[in-house]
Write an enzyme that holds these catalytic residues in place. Sequence first.
Site, PDB file in Angstrom:
ATOM      1  N   ASN A 128       0.837  -1.070  -0.124  1.00  0.00           N
ATOM      2  CA  ASN A 128      -0.046   0.057  -0.193  1.00  0.00           C
ATOM      3  C   ASN A 128       0.894   1.404   0.009  1.00  0.00           C
ATOM      4  OD1 ASN A 128       0.999   0.034   2.439  1.00  0.00           O
ATOM      5  ND2 ASN A 128      -1.031  -0.226   3.525  1.00  0.00           N
ATOM      6  N   GLU A 135       1.898   4.184   7.562  1.00  0.00           N
ATOM      7  CA  GLU A 135       0.712   3.691   6.756  1.00  0.00           C
ATOM      8  C   GLU A 135       0.159   5.015   5.772  1.00  0.00           C
ATOM      9  OE1 GLU A 135       0.146   0.767   6.211  1.00  0.00           O
ATOM     10  OE2 GLU A 135       0.171  -0.593   8.358  1.00  0.00           O
TER      11      GLU A 135
END
EC number: 3.5.99.6
Length: 237
Positions: A128, A135
């Site tokens: 991702n 993140e």
Amino acid sequence: MRIIVVANASEGGKAAAQIFSQELQNGAKVFGLATGSTPLSTYQELCNSNMDFSDCTSINLDEYVGISASNPQSYAYFMHQNLFAAKPFAHSFIPNGMAKDIEEEISRYNHLIDENNVDLQILGIGQNGHIGFNEPGTSFDSLTHKVALTESTINANSRFFSDINDVPKEALTMGLKSICKAKHILLIAYGKNKADAIDKMINGPVSEELPASILRNHSNVTVIVDEEAASGLKTVR
Ligand SMILES: N[C@@H]1[C@@H](O)[C@H](O)[C@@H](COP(=O)(O)O)O[C@@H]1O
């Protein structure tokens, strides 16, 4: 960004080790290190080389919260097994995921990064687009912090654990701003499952939604990708 396309992880490890060697010859003393399967071929090359890190410092990117350095799943254990046992550094720092006072540990780590300018930082990339454990959605201004891992990262990392319930849900990670303080950043990616993240990092918008895209704002980045990880790059946006 300099992009080096190699045939496979073994060739990538050789190319990366050459960069370590050049940096050492140029006087580099502080190396930012990463875990995961990606840097393994690089560490293997370093272990088999005559490079000497005994007067150098290493600073690792991240560590899980709640598992100790003696746990085989910890990043501290990984580093010992895959690099430090064969190539000791004068000083090696990894966040302490067992610290009683996590806030204190975070400020200790931030202080450490300020005191030691990283000459070469090695990075992998998550599917991702995460780097370290930053993140999607993490601020580009972030320093070391505690993170709740996303489901996709927990799933990806579960391959190293016998039970997905054993995968830690939290980690300490250097922030995106901390990572970008390094003078030279070397991001490595292998395999088809990284192709989309690599394409977005290089061709997509610079956005907190794709943490690795921050590297486009850095003036000295080398990317080593194998042909599979480079396969998305044919699409010019
Ligand atoms: N915190 C690590 C990252 O530093 C690493 O880059 C990523 C990719 O791992 P792999 O190299 O095994 O694909 O996994 C973890 O999330």
